[in-house]
Enzyme design. Structure first.
Site, short mmCIF file in Angstrom:
data_model
loop_
_atom_site.label_atom_id
_atom_site.label_comp_id
_atom_site.label_asym_id
_atom_site.label_seq_id
_atom_site.Cartn_x
_atom_site.Cartn_y
_atom_site.Cartn_z
N CYS A 194 8.10 8.81 0.04
CA CYS A 194 7.59 9.17 -1.47
C CYS A 194 8.57 10.25 -1.50
CB CYS A 194 5.65 9.89 -1.62
SG CYS A 194 4.90 10.49 -0.32
N ARG B 75 5.58 7.19 12.66
CA ARG B 75 4.83 8.46 12.94
C ARG B 75 4.25 8.21 14.46
NH1 ARG B 75 0.77 6.59 7.95
NH2 ARG B 75 2.17 5.89 6.18
N GLN C 71 6.79 0.01 5.72
CA GLN C 71 5.54 -0.05 4.49
C GLN C 71 6.45 -0.90 2.80
OE1 GLN C 71 4.63 4.12 3.88
NE2 GLN C 71 2.19 3.27 3.86
N ASP D 163 6.67 0.32 -0.42
CA ASP D 163 5.32 1.61 -1.17
C ASP D 163 6.25 0.65 -2.34
OD1 ASP D 163 4.75 3.24 -0.53
OD2 ASP D 163 6.08 3.92 0.85
N HIS E 88 6.46 3.50 -6.05
CA HIS E 88 6.16 4.56 -6.33
C HIS E 88 6.22 4.72 -8.24
CE1 HIS E 88 7.06 6.59 -2.76
NE2 HIS E 88 5.98 6.01 -2.66
N LYS F 143 -7.63 7.58 -4.08
CA LYS F 143 -7.18 6.62 -3.77
C LYS F 143 -8.34 5.54 -3.74
CE LYS F 143 -7.41 6.78 1.53
NZ LYS F 143 -6.88 6.36 2.43
N HIS G 49 0.81 6.42 -6.30
CA HIS G 49 1.32 5.14 -4.89
C HIS G 49 0.74 4.56 -4.63
CE1 HIS G 49 2.90 9.82 -3.28
NE2 HIS G 49 2.24 10.14 -4.12
#
Length: 584
Positions: free
Chosen positions: A282, A311, A329, A331, A333, A412, A458
């Site tokens: 992000c 991570r 990921q 992802d 946005h 979320k 997100h």
């Protein structure tokens, strides 16, 4: 079912199964103290699929010990011992646990806030520090099973002593327990770590614990998923970007990750400045947004990224593709105005529903609210939470409220998949964020010419592509639909005499875009067929002299057995139709 609270009050159980499982963990601990009194007790909570208890015992426990403990637990249950709560002042509570030789309990009490009520539950000759609640009598634990043994660091820290964790499960009746145990046996057969190795999809090495290596067939599967992802996102007007894997500490301080997520980040130094490998995409997405002036006409701006993130997960928490240290990921946005919130959330929800339906997953939805460790104003959080809630309600979707489990920057919606044997997996998520646009001072020019702050979503569909592959392996038991299968057709010549014809068939299949392998091993045809079945290939073409003479093929299906003789062109058309329609 009645439960008893720490203050002695009795009430109807709101979560009967959790109360049974919590009591089962105490029955286990009592059995351990009866059989192995030198053992020290740590913690023993109920969890989603059962319970566990952590013990400090020299040499740990063996599977044979579990059998003895189960027998002793059955005796305790048969004794129908009442559970009696009581509370003590801090000093007396510490003294009690010191007298019992329970140092882990003493540490827990010492770490409790001064105003905390310190409660215990006693069942016969056994007393445990516990906030409850519990069922009234041990006889209420009607159906249980100890399932496994694992190592667990005290309080989850690798700096502390390794304890032995005994896992178990408990249900309200024997039928539910038997169904669960049957599911566990089926899950063992479907274990993605076992099947991933057998099918040649991925591997792990000592040189990179928690970092998956995708093998050629695994890459075919992964790229097929990515191609599908790109197709639907292009259709939905997403723009794809790629952001760097390493970015400066200043960026992560601006985003808030340095303060809230630093312990899970890998860091390095470049030109005497601190940098971090990205754990999330992000902040890079924010820099993309800010790379040029934006107008209200540009919004909603949907930006997708298949970003590789890293991570730091503790070694004891790693689990095949389900818990890794680096993953892709999927992802996106979305930058929008406040008026666009509800419609954009509905669009994302429809997209996620489309993805999960394709793979045959049912799912349920959770709305997660503000956690204790969060940033931003109460007003922004309320606005964001209501935005998510309104979208769900307008779509008529049932949802569960999960208090305090939101991201640190916003509430979320989480999507929990239910696979073919009934297990649930959290994959898709939609997070509404007022914080990052503020922290990065993102703007757009509104219709009236003023500068305003965009709001950010997100979201992921697969979540981690690696983890989603692990889930798919177990969901399909390695028998992927034709469109996903790394090898769609195996060409099997009966003997060397039909090899030339088989090679021609193989080349025609490949030219048609069908993923094909030619089995040219000098083995009997029965062996080759069994090998293709073990590899879970959807179709096998068995070609002998008869097929070569007639210019035909004999088709075997992984799922339906012998399909008989066919023409190659018709077979190719049928397979391409299955691929194009993504038939399950």
């Amino acid at each position: 079912m009645k439960i008893i609270l720490p203050d002695g009050n009795v009430q109807e159980a709101k979560d009967e199964l959790r109360a049974i499982r919590h009591t089962a963990s105490h029955v286990l601990a009592q059995a351990v103290k009866r059989l192995y009194p030198e053992t020290k007790l740590a913690i023993g909570p109920a969890i989603d699929d059962g319970f566990y208890y952590d013990f400090d015992r020299e040499g740990g426990f063996t599977p044979e010990d579990l059998e003895k403990l189960e027998a002793e637990m059955k005796k305790i249950i048969k004794e129908n011992i009442p559970l009696k709560p009581f509370v003590l002042p801090r000093d007396e509570a510490i003294k009690l646990m010191q007298e019992k030789g329970e140092p882990y309990k003493v540490e827990l009490i010492e770490d409790l806030p001064e105003e905390e009520t310190i409660s215990f539950y006693q069942q016969g000759d056994f007393t445990d520090l516990c906030a409850g609640p519990h069922i009234m009598y041990t006889k209420g634990v009607k159906a249980f099973k100890l399932t496994s043994i694992a190592g667990a660091y005290w309080r989850g820290s690798e700096k502390n002593k390794m304890l032995t964790r005994i896992y178990g499960t408990a249900f309200a009746n024997k039928e539910d327990l038997e169904n669960y145990l049957t599911m566990l046996e089926e899950a063992k057969k479907r274990d993605h770590r076992k099947l991933g190795k057998e099918l040649g999809l991925f591997m792990f090495t000592e040189e990179g614990p928690g970092f998956p290596f995708f093998l050629p067939k695994g890459m075919t599967l992964k790229n097929t998923l990515i191609d599908y992802w790109r197709e639907i996102h292009l259709r939905e007007n997403y723009q794809e970007v790629s952001t760097p894997v390493i970015l400066s500490r200043k960026l992560w301080e601006t985003s808030g990750h340095w303060d809230h997520y630093k312990d899970n980040m890998y860091t390095t130094v470049i030109d005497e400045e601190d940098y971090a490998i990205k754990p999330m995409n992000c902040p890079g997405g924010m820099l993309v947004y800010k790379s040029q002036p934006r107008s209200y006409r540009d919004l909603p701006l949907r930006v997708g990224e298949l970003g590789l993130v890293h991570r730091h997960e503790k070694s004891g928490q790693l689990h095949g593709l389900m818990r890794v240290r680096c993953f892709t990921q999927d992802d996106a946005h979305i930058f929008m105005t406040q008026e666009q919130i509800t419609e954009e959330i509905k669009n994302v929800t429809r997209l996620i529903n489309e993805v999960y339906t394709l793979f045959g997953f049912e799912y349920f939805v959770e709305l997660s609210t503000r956690p204790e460790d969060s940033m931003g104003s109460d007003e922004d959080w309320e606005l964001a939470t209501n935005g998510l809630r309104n979208a769900l309600e307008e779509m008529g979707l049932d949802y569960i409220v999960n208090e305090g489990d939101g991201a640190f920057y916003g509430p979320k919606i989480d999507f929990h998949l239910r696979d073919s044997i009934g297990r649930t997996w959290q994959c898709g998520t939609i997070q509404l964020d007022f914080q990052l646009p503020q922290r990065f001072e993102a703007e757009y020019v509104a219709e009236d010419g003023t500068k305003k702050r965009p709001i950010m979503i997100h979201r992921v569909c697969f979540g981690s592509i690696e983890r989603f592959i692990g889930i798919l392996i177990e969901h399909f038991a390695g028998k992927f639909p034709v469109w996903l299968a790394p090898v769609q057709v195996k060409v099997i010549p009966v003997s060397e005499k039909s090899m030339e014809y088989a090679t021609g068939v193989y080349e025609k299949l490949r030219a048609a875009g069908i993923r094909t392998e030619l089995d040219h091993k000098d083995e009997k045809v029965g062996y080759k067929i069994r090998q293709a079945q073990l590899e879970k290939v959807p179709f096998m073409l068995v070609l002998g002299e008869k097929e070569a003479a007639e210019g035909a093929i004999t088709v075997r299906s992984r799922d339906k057995g012998d399909l008989g003789s066919a023409q190659l062109d018709e077979f190719i058309a049928d397979v391409k139709k299955m691929v194009e329609s993504r038939e399950r």
